[in-house]
Structure formats: structure tokens, C-alpha cells
Design an enzyme around this catalytic site. Structure first.
Site, PDB file in Angstrom:
ATOM      1  N   CYS A 113       0.812  -1.226   0.000  1.00  7.52           N
ATOM      2  CA  CYS A 113       0.000   0.000   0.000  1.00  7.52           C
ATOM      3  C   CYS A 113       0.843   1.273   0.000  1.00  7.52           C
ATOM      4  O   CYS A 113       0.345   2.344  -0.323  1.00  7.52           O
ATOM      5  CB  CYS A 113      -0.964  -0.001   1.186  1.00  7.52           C
ATOM      6  SG  CYS A 113      -2.144  -1.352   1.085  1.00  7.52           S
ATOM      7  N   HIS A 250      -3.191   7.411   2.210  1.00 11.34           N
ATOM      8  CA  HIS A 250      -3.603   6.103   1.683  1.00 11.34           C
ATOM      9  C   HIS A 250      -4.993   5.798   2.228  1.00 11.34           C
ATOM     10  O   HIS A 250      -5.262   6.001   3.409  1.00 11.34           O
ATOM     11  CB  HIS A 250      -2.600   5.037   2.117  1.00 11.34           C
ATOM     12  CG  HIS A 250      -3.087   3.646   1.887  1.00 11.34           C
ATOM     13  ND1 HIS A 250      -3.614   3.250   0.676  1.00 11.34           N
ATOM     14  CD2 HIS A 250      -3.153   2.563   2.705  1.00 11.34           C
ATOM     15  CE1 HIS A 250      -3.973   1.973   0.758  1.00 11.34           C
ATOM     16  NE2 HIS A 250      -3.710   1.537   1.980  1.00 11.34           N
ATOM     17  N   ASN A 280     -10.079   0.048  -0.162  1.00  7.54           N
ATOM     18  CA  ASN A 280      -8.621   0.102  -0.133  1.00  7.54           C
ATOM     19  C   ASN A 280      -8.097  -0.484  -1.446  1.00  7.54           C
ATOM     20  O   ASN A 280      -8.184  -1.685  -1.664  1.00  7.54           O
ATOM     21  CB  ASN A 280      -8.108  -0.691   1.075  1.00  7.54           C
ATOM     22  CG  ASN A 280      -6.590  -0.662   1.187  1.00  7.54           C
ATOM     23  OD1 ASN A 280      -5.897  -0.249   0.266  1.00  7.54           O
ATOM     24  ND2 ASN A 280      -6.083  -1.123   2.321  1.00  7.54           N
TER      25      ASN A 280
HETATM   26  C1  LIG Z   1     -10.197  -4.919   9.916  1.00 11.47           C
HETATM   27  C2  LIG Z   1     -10.838  -4.027  10.962  1.00 11.47           C
HETATM   28  C3  LIG Z   1     -11.807  -3.087  10.291  1.00 11.47           C
HETATM   29  C4  LIG Z   1     -11.577  -4.887  11.943  1.00 11.47           C
HETATM   30  O1  LIG Z   1     -12.139  -4.065  12.951  1.00 11.47           O
HETATM   31  P1  LIG Z   1     -11.968  -4.477  14.493  1.00 11.47           P
HETATM   32  O2  LIG Z   1     -12.715  -3.481  15.256  1.00 11.47           O
HETATM   33  O3  LIG Z   1     -10.513  -4.631  14.752  1.00 11.47           O
HETATM   34  O4  LIG Z   1     -12.733  -5.827  14.499  1.00 11.47           O
HETATM   35  P2  LIG Z   1     -12.232  -7.220  15.064  1.00 11.47           P
HETATM   36  O5  LIG Z   1     -11.277  -7.837  14.111  1.00 11.47           O
HETATM   37  O6  LIG Z   1     -11.818  -7.023  16.468  1.00 11.47           O
HETATM   38  O7  LIG Z   1     -13.598  -7.989  15.002  1.00 11.47           O
HETATM   39  C5  LIG Z   1     -14.732  -7.593  15.766  1.00 11.47           C
HETATM   40  C6  LIG Z   1     -15.868  -8.543  15.444  1.00 11.47           C
HETATM   41  O8  LIG Z   1     -16.350  -8.278  14.114  1.00 11.47           O
HETATM   42  C7  LIG Z   1     -16.386  -9.481  13.378  1.00 11.47           C
HETATM   43  N1  LIG Z   1     -16.149  -9.178  11.978  1.00 11.47           N
HETATM   44  C8  LIG Z   1     -14.990  -9.191  11.300  1.00 11.47           C
HETATM   45  N2  LIG Z   1     -15.192  -8.876  10.024  1.00 11.47           N
HETATM   46  C9  LIG Z   1     -16.519  -8.644   9.885  1.00 11.47           C
HETATM   47  C10 LIG Z   1     -17.319  -8.257   8.799  1.00 11.47           C
HETATM   48  N3  LIG Z   1     -16.826  -8.024   7.570  1.00 11.47           N
HETATM   49  N4  LIG Z   1     -18.639  -8.096   9.002  1.00 11.47           N
HETATM   50  C11 LIG Z   1     -19.190  -8.314  10.215  1.00 11.47           C
HETATM   51  N5  LIG Z   1     -18.460  -8.684  11.290  1.00 11.47           N
HETATM   52  C12 LIG Z   1     -17.128  -8.842  11.128  1.00 11.47           C
HETATM   53  C13 LIG Z   1     -15.294 -10.311  13.980  1.00 11.47           C
HETATM   54  O9  LIG Z   1     -15.493 -11.690  13.695  1.00 11.47           O
HETATM   55  C14 LIG Z   1     -15.445 -10.004  15.439  1.00 11.47           C
HETATM   56  O10 LIG Z   1     -16.504 -10.751  15.974  1.00 11.47           O
HETATM   57  P3  LIG Z   1     -16.391 -11.438  17.421  1.00 11.47           P
HETATM   58  O11 LIG Z   1     -16.189 -10.283  18.359  1.00 11.47           O
HETATM   59  O12 LIG Z   1     -17.675 -12.130  17.563  1.00 11.47           O
HETATM   60  O13 LIG Z   1     -15.194 -12.324  17.328  1.00 11.47           O
HETATM   61  C15 LIG Z   1      -9.770  -3.213  11.740  1.00 11.47           C
HETATM   62  O14 LIG Z   1      -8.973  -4.065  12.512  1.00 11.47           O
HETATM   63  C16 LIG Z   1      -8.886  -2.435  10.817  1.00 11.47           C
HETATM   64  O15 LIG Z   1      -9.312  -1.483  10.220  1.00 11.47           O
HETATM   65  N6  LIG Z   1      -7.580  -2.798  10.704  1.00 11.47           N
HETATM   66  C17 LIG Z   1      -6.694  -2.171   9.794  1.00 11.47           C
HETATM   67  C18 LIG Z   1      -6.864  -2.833   8.469  1.00 11.47           C
HETATM   68  C19 LIG Z   1      -6.226  -2.090   7.374  1.00 11.47           C
HETATM   69  O16 LIG Z   1      -6.496  -0.941   7.166  1.00 11.47           O
HETATM   70  N7  LIG Z   1      -5.375  -2.781   6.612  1.00 11.47           N
HETATM   71  C20 LIG Z   1      -4.774  -2.289   5.450  1.00 11.47           C
HETATM   72  C21 LIG Z   1      -3.571  -1.496   5.799  1.00 11.47           C
HETATM   73  S1  LIG Z   1      -2.813  -1.007   4.322  1.00 11.47           S
END
Ligand SMILES: CC(C)(COP(=O)(O)OP(=O)(O)OC[C@H]1O[C@@H](n2cnc3c(N)ncnc32)[C@H](O)[C@@H]1OP(=O)(O)O)[C@@H](O)C(=O)NCCC(=O)NCCS
Length: 323
Positions: A113, A250, A280
Site C-alpha cells: 500500500c 492512503h 482500499n
Molecule cells: C479490519 C478491521 C476493520 C476490523 O475491525 P476491528 O474493530 O478490529 O474488528 P475485530 O477484528 O476485532 O472484530 C470484531 C468482530 O467483528 C467481526 N467481523 C470481522 N469482520 C466482519 C465483517 N466483515 N462483518 C461483520 N463482522 C465482522 C469479527 O469476527 C469479530 O466478531 P467477534 O467479536 O464475535 O469475534 C480493523 O482491525 C482495521 O481497520 N484494521 C486495519 C486494516 C487495514 O487498514 N489494513 C490495510 C492497511 S494497508
């Protein structure tokens, strides 16, 4: 001194839009969850015949038109991508051929990215070093083709697209009043390579593989890394957040974008946000955002613009330029 000045910009998106609602038919998810956690409302998905090179070519042609130049005027093509059409040759030479160019040179950079930030910094170094006069710098991706469409934690986040800039050598005074790239601040730390990666490759599995990510781990590091390199770029040029006209981050996640801007004291009105429209798109996200904000007249000649990104590796970096 020689500066690399932006002469043109362009973008290209696949025809097919995939909304969050449609995503609900693919995996167990919902619009509310996706919007609340990421800010993403839709993304574009490449269809048959649409590839990283075809999207990159379209963005490049748009940037050349805007610059009132033709491929004959270009002597270097750099493509930032992690989703090349082929393992080799580089997508950049594929685009070179599509543009009908037999002169100059073309190569890819791979910093996931952060790829577009690395590519702009690379092009600037080549231009200032006298190796090229006019560069096409392209960020192009088809992440939809490396997603695991059964993994709701990743497949809702990414999309496809391409954007491009034409950079040209121009004489500057060596001050921050110059137009062009003013500084670049690049970082990586491979200790984090297993937090965001693709689980295949020519030398290991012999397959393309799928994107894997520890989302929470990435989130935890993102704001700190991004703000560090931006502060480094401010310090290197004696500028501050108050001098900035536009932050073009980004487009991974609205919460990371807002958190970084808040930490740096940059008002949200100065931040270009397209993550809602594009998702993204990895190395394509910054040039797509630039094309959006320069295309609608927000980014204007003379504006001070900060580009920043972080991604797999981890890699991260910032480029400060005057439009
Ligand atoms: C990916 C992201 C949005 C997830 O959000 P989060 O608040 O960390 O969520 P978690 O991974 O803790 O998951 C929370 C819950 O949502 C659920 N969940 C995950 N993806 C889901 C989706 N697409 N839809 C619904 N629920 C979802 C999980 O299973 C979890 O459920 P549980 O509590 O029953 O286990 C977040 O971690 C993030 O933005 N990370 C950075 C990712 C990124 O930008 N990467 C690219 C960098 S270049």
C-alpha cells in the site's frame, strides 16, 4: 536545483461497482459494520479483460492527456503494484508496450500500500539524478484477484483501480516555495511481515496465494507510523501542519485517516477522503484520491500537499510536494 513537478494526473476504475449491500450476499457481514469500522460504502471490482495493466494504461493515458503530452514525451515508467498481470515481466513494461513506447525504460516497485509513495520518491530521485526527464508514475491494482472471498475480515476491505501522475524535471530555486517534490521520507520494518501478507508466491508455493491480515495488529501500528513519517517530512522542510493545504492519505480505513489527522492537528476539511467510494485499492489509492481532488478543483497549483501511506511489510512513508 532540479525539481520533479506534477504535469498531469489520471485515474481509471473497473466498470463494476460492488456495494456493501451486495457484499452481504457473499459473506456474513452488513453495511453498518463495514461503514462503522472502515468508512467503506462500495468498491470497484475488475471484470473479464480488466487487469492491472489495462487499468494502469487507462490511468496513464488520462494523465498524459491532462499534461498535453504523448507517450513519445515520456522516458521512464514506474508502476507500483502488488498484483502484477504476470510474475514477470514487470507490469510497467506491459504498459509501456500498450502505450506503443519502444524507447526509455520501465520497472515496477513493490511496497504494497506504500507503493505509490515509494514510486514517486523513486521517480523524483531518478529525475533529480538526471536519469530521466519525464516520468509516468502509476499505482495500479486488482486486489480482488488475491482476496479470499470466504474471509469476511479481509474481502470487504479492498477494491481495484489505478491512478497516475506525470512528473517532469523543472528548474527550482531549492526553497520550499518551489513547485514539485520537496522531500520524501520512506521506512520499512520486515519484522512485521507476517501481519499483512499473501500466503503464496513463485518461490514458496508456486501459487499466487491469498491476502492474509491481522487487522487489529495493523490498526494498532498504523497511526503511529504514519504520523512519524509525516512529522519527519515537516521537519526536513521546516514546514508545519499549518502550512499544509491538503493531506492525501492512503485510503485504507476512515478511522486510521481521522486518527492520523487529529494527532497531527490537521483539520478534516484539508484531508482528501475517497475510501467510501473506492475501498482500499492499495498502491492505487493515493493517485485515485489525487485525481479526485485535483479533478474537482480542490487541489490547485501552488498548494502544499502531503501524501502518506502504510502497508504490508510493514512499509510506510510520506512525500511532501507543491502542486
Ligand atoms: C479490519 C478491521 C476493520 C476490523 O475491525 P476491528 O474493530 O478490529 O474488528 P475485530 O477484528 O476485532 O472484530 C470484531 C468482530 O467483528 C467481526 N467481523 C470481522 N469482520 C466482519 C465483517 N466483515 N462483518 C461483520 N463482522 C465482522 C469479527 O469476527 C469479530 O466478531 P467477534 O467479536 O464475535 O469475534 C480493523 O482491525 C482495521 O481497520 N484494521 C486495519 C486494516 C487495514 O487498514 N489494513 C490495510 C492497511 S494497508
Amino acid at each position: 536545483m532540479i525539481r520533479s513537478v506534477v504535469r498531469g494526473f489520471g485515474a481509471a476504475l473497473p466498470k463494476r461497482v460492488l456495494t456493501n449491500r451486495e457484499m452481504e450476499d457473499i459473506v456474513e457481514t452488513n453495511d453498518e459494520w463495514i461503514v462503522q469500522r472502515t468508512g467503506i460504502r462500495q468498491r470497484y471490482i475488475a471484470g473479464e479483460g480488466e487487469t492491472t495493466a489495462s487499468l494502469g494504461e487507462a490511468a496513464a493515458r488520462a494523465a498524459l492527456d491532462r499534461a498535453k503530452l504523448t507517450p513519445a514525451d515520456i522516458d521512464m515508467i514506474i508502476v507500483a503494484t502488488s498484483t502484477p498481470d504476470n510474475t514477470f515481466p514487470a507490469t510497467a513494461v506491459n504498459i509501456q508496450a500498450r502505450l506503443g513506447m519502444h524507447h526509455g525504460f520501465a520497472f515496477d516497485v513493490q511496497a504494497v500500500c506504500t507503493g505509490f509513495v515509494y514510486a514517486v520518491a523513486t521517480a523524483d530521485a531518478y529525475i533529480r539524478g538526471g536519469l530521466a526527464r519525464r516520468a509516468l508514475v502509476i499505482g495500479a491494482e486488482t486486489f480482488s484477484r488475491i482476496l479470499d472471498w470466504t474471509d469476511r475480515t479481509t474481502c470487504v476491505l479492498f477494491g481495484d483501480g489505478a491512478g497516475a501522475l506525470v512528473l517532469e524535471a523543472a528548474e527550482g530555486k531549492g526553497t520550499i516555495a518551489d513547485r514539485g517534490v520537496l522531500t520524501a521520507n520512506l521506512r520499512s520494518d520486515g519484522a512485521h511481515r507476517d501481519k499483512l501478507y499473501v500466503d503464496g508466491g513463485p518461490s514458496t508455493t508456486g501459487t499466487v496465494g491469498h491476502l492474509r491480515m491481522e487487522g487489529r495488529e495493523v490498526f494498532k501500528h498504523a497511526v503511529g507510523m504514519v504520523t512519524d513519517v509525516i512529522e519527519g517530512a515537516f521537519n526536513a522542510t521546516g514546514t508545519t501542519a499549518d502550512d499544509l493545504d491538503w493531506l492525501v492519505p492512503h485510503q485504507a480505513n476512515r478511522r486510521i485517516i481521522d486518527g492520523s489527522a487529529r494527532k497531527l492537528g490537521i483539520p478534516l476539511e484539508k484531508v482528501v477522503v475517497t475510501v467510501d467510494l473506492h475501498g482500499n485499492t492499495s498502491a492505487a489509492s493515493i493517485p485515485l484520491a489525487i485525481a479526485t481532488a485535483a479533478g474537482d478543483g480542490r487541489i490547485k497549483e501552488g498548494d502544499l500537499v502531503m501524501l502518506e501511506a502504510m502497508g504490508g511489510g510493514f512499509t510506510w512513508g510520506a512525500v511532501l510536494l507543491r502542486w
